[in-house]
Structures are given as structure tokens and as C-alpha cells.
Design a protein around this motif. Structure first.
Motif, PDB file in Angstrom:
ATOM      1  N   UNK A  50       0.827  -1.203   0.000  1.00 15.71           N
ATOM      2  CA  UNK A  50       0.000   0.000   0.000  1.00 15.71           C
ATOM      3  C   UNK A  50       0.864   1.256   0.000  1.00 15.71           C
ATOM      4  N   UNK A  51       1.879   1.285   0.862  1.00 17.05           N
ATOM      5  CA  UNK A  51       2.761   2.449   0.937  1.00 17.05           C
ATOM      6  C   UNK A  51       3.440   2.701  -0.406  1.00 17.05           C
ATOM      7  N   UNK A  52       3.905   1.642  -1.049  1.00 17.84           N
ATOM      8  CA  UNK A  52       4.537   1.791  -2.354  1.00 17.84           C
ATOM      9  C   UNK A  52       3.584   2.331  -3.393  1.00 17.84           C
ATOM     10  N   UNK A  53       2.391   1.766  -3.445  1.00 17.96           N
ATOM     11  CA  UNK A  53       1.390   2.224  -4.421  1.00 17.96           C
ATOM     12  C   UNK A  53       0.987   3.676  -4.160  1.00 17.96           C
ATOM     13  N   UNK A  54       0.787   3.991  -2.895  1.00 16.86           N
ATOM     14  CA  UNK A  54       0.255   5.303  -2.534  1.00 16.86           C
ATOM     15  C   UNK A  54       1.283   6.421  -2.623  1.00 16.86           C
ATOM     16  N   UNK A  55       2.538   6.145  -2.274  1.00 16.17           N
ATOM     17  CA  UNK A  55       3.492   7.235  -2.110  1.00 16.17           C
ATOM     18  C   UNK A  55       4.749   7.126  -2.958  1.00 16.17           C
ATOM     19  N   UNK A  56       4.851   6.087  -3.770  1.00 10.24           N
ATOM     20  CA  UNK A  56       6.003   5.961  -4.655  1.00 10.24           C
ATOM     21  C   UNK A  56       7.169   5.249  -4.001  1.00 10.24           C
ATOM     22  N   UNK A  57       8.123   4.879  -4.832  1.00  9.14           N
ATOM     23  CA  UNK A  57       9.222   4.027  -4.380  1.00  9.14           C
ATOM     24  C   UNK A  57      10.096   4.668  -3.313  1.00  9.14           C
ATOM     25  N   UNK A  63       9.932   4.996   4.417  1.00  6.15           N
ATOM     26  CA  UNK A  63       8.998   4.689   5.505  1.00  6.15           C
ATOM     27  C   UNK A  63       9.291   3.315   6.095  1.00  6.15           C
ATOM     28  N   UNK A  64       9.480   2.327   5.218  1.00  7.59           N
ATOM     29  CA  UNK A  64       9.820   0.983   5.699  1.00  7.59           C
ATOM     30  C   UNK A  64      11.178   1.014   6.396  1.00  7.59           C
ATOM     31  N   UNK A 105      10.133  -4.776  -1.596  1.00  5.93           N
ATOM     32  CA  UNK A 105       8.714  -4.790  -1.971  1.00  5.93           C
ATOM     33  C   UNK A 105       8.157  -3.377  -2.024  1.00  5.93           C
ATOM     34  N   UNK A 106       8.465  -2.576  -1.027  1.00  2.00           N
ATOM     35  CA  UNK A 106       7.987  -1.183  -1.016  1.00  2.00           C
ATOM     36  C   UNK A 106       8.528  -0.428  -2.220  1.00  2.00           C
ATOM     37  N   UNK A 107       9.813  -0.627  -2.503  1.00  4.57           N
ATOM     38  CA  UNK A 107      10.422   0.073  -3.632  1.00  4.57           C
ATOM     39  C   UNK A 107       9.735  -0.296  -4.946  1.00  4.57           C
ATOM     40  N   UNK A 108       9.620  -1.589  -5.227  1.00  2.37           N
ATOM     41  CA  UNK A 108       9.050  -1.998  -6.507  1.00  2.37           C
ATOM     42  C   UNK A 108       7.550  -1.735  -6.596  1.00  2.37           C
ATOM     43  N   UNK A 127       4.765 -10.453  -8.188  1.00  2.00           N
ATOM     44  CA  UNK A 127       6.202 -10.205  -8.346  1.00  2.00           C
ATOM     45  C   UNK A 127       6.738  -9.367  -7.188  1.00  2.00           C
ATOM     46  N   UNK A 128       6.032  -8.309  -6.859  1.00  4.82           N
ATOM     47  CA  UNK A 128       6.465  -7.382  -5.810  1.00  4.82           C
ATOM     48  C   UNK A 128       6.555  -8.092  -4.457  1.00  4.82           C
ATOM     49  N   UNK A 129       5.548  -8.858  -4.101  1.00  2.00           N
ATOM     50  CA  UNK A 129       5.533  -9.521  -2.789  1.00  2.00           C
ATOM     51  C   UNK A 129       6.538 -10.669  -2.746  1.00  2.00           C
TER      52      UNK A 129
END
Length: 183
Positions: A50-57, A63-64, A105-108, A127-129
Motif C-alpha cells: 500500500x505504501x509503495x502504491x500510494x506514495x512511490x518508491x 517509511x519501511x 517490496x515497497x520500492x518496486x 512479483x512485488x511480494x
């Protein structure tokens, strides 16, 4: 000149707020256990994506990273902490690889384009997870030995829950991506 300074201060404030709220959301997602088969489910992987989708890589990875640093310095942010330890002792335990996988995962999740159709979004999320499980299983193998049933211990019990979370994220991915406009 003052207007530019105010705008820059507002952006910094938004970024710091996202970092703090995101790490708090990760902490909460680690603590809540949802009954699921065959093992209870936490929502950490959901929040990381969610963080990746919402706020970018960049912002999602930061954040992570903040969340991991909080755990490393001894704050009880991880799942099963403080019951099973805190800080470096907990971090270097069986979950370290999975936690490191959160960064990738957050990055991709923030890097890839998710403005496509359902099947492509689903495939990209799988792929991301996968980074979480790749790093997690590698570390688990190093820690407990490759002669142990690594997949049965570190992946299979979580696959149904992961599939469930990925399906939800696939359905709402396009909506989540719109949050980037608020930064």
C-alpha cells in the motif's frame, strides 16, 4: 520568495508526516492478528505494498526503513515483539529476511506502473511480494539450515493469506495510486 519557502516547508511537513504515520501503520499492522487458515494473518505485507502504491518508491522505502530502524533500536514495532524480544536480537531472528524483503517490496510497489488491467496488476503484485519471501526464505535457510523444510515453514502457511491480500490490493490499486497526488 516567502511563498516558495512556505511551499517547501509544507512539502517537508507532508513527507515527515507520511514517514511517521506510515511506520505507525506498519506497527499496527504487525500487532493485529486476523484469524485465517492455516495460520493467523497480519496485514504487514498489505501495508508495505500500500505504501509503495500510494506514495512511490522513494517515500515508501524510506517509511519501511524508518520502521526497521525503530525496531532495530528496540522499539516493539515488529510482530510478536516485545514477547519474543526487541532490537537486534529480534531483528536477526527468523524474520530478518522477510523484514529486509519489505524494503524491496515497497520500492518496486512504488516503482512499477499499476495503471493497467486486472491480470497485469495482479501479476505485478505477485512479483512485488515475492521479494519478501525470497529474502525471508534465504535467511531462514541460513539460520536454521538448508536440510530443514524451508518452504513448509516459511512460505506455504502464508500463501492463502498473501493471495487474499494481493487480490484486495489488485482491486483497489488504481484508487490507491491517486494518493500520490496529495504529496
Amino acid at each position: 520568495m516567502d511563498r516558495v519557502k512556505i511551499l517547501n516547508n509544507n512539502k517537508v511537513l507532508k513527507i515527515v508526516s507520511i514517514l511517521i504515520l506510515g511506520s505507525l501503520l506498519l506497527t499496527i499492522s504487525a500487532k493485529i492478528k486476523i484469524p485465517f487458515y492455516p495460520v493467523p494473518m497480519t496485514m504487514q505485507t498489505f501495508v508495505v505494498i500500500f505504501l509503495g502504491l500510494a506514495f512511490g518508491s522513494k517515500l515508501a522505502t524510506a517509511t519501511v526503513g524508518l520502521y526497521l530502524i525503530e525496531g532495530l533500536i528496540g522499539l516493539p514495532v515488529f510482530s510478536n515483539s516485545p514477547e519474543k524480544g526487541v532490537g537486534l536480537v529480534y531483528f536477526t531472528g527468523p524474520t530478518m529476511g522477510y523484514l529486509i524483503g519489505f524494503l524491496f517490496t515497497a520500492y518496486f510497489a512504488g516503482y512499477l506502473n499499476f495503471k493497467t488491467n486486472f491480470l497485469i496488476i495482479f501479476s505485478k503484485l505477485v512479483f512485488v511480494v515475492s521479494f519478501i519471501y525470497i529474502f525471508g526464505l534465504i535467511w531462514l535457510g541460513i539460520l536454521i539450515g538448508w536440510d530443514k523444510p524451508i518452504l513448509q515453514l516459511g512460505a506455504y502457511p502464508f500463501l492463502y493469506a498473501e493471495l487474499f491480500k494481493i487480490l484486495i490490493l489488485t482491486l483497489v490499486a488504481k484508487k490507491i495510486i491517486n494518493l500520490k497526488n496529495f504529496i
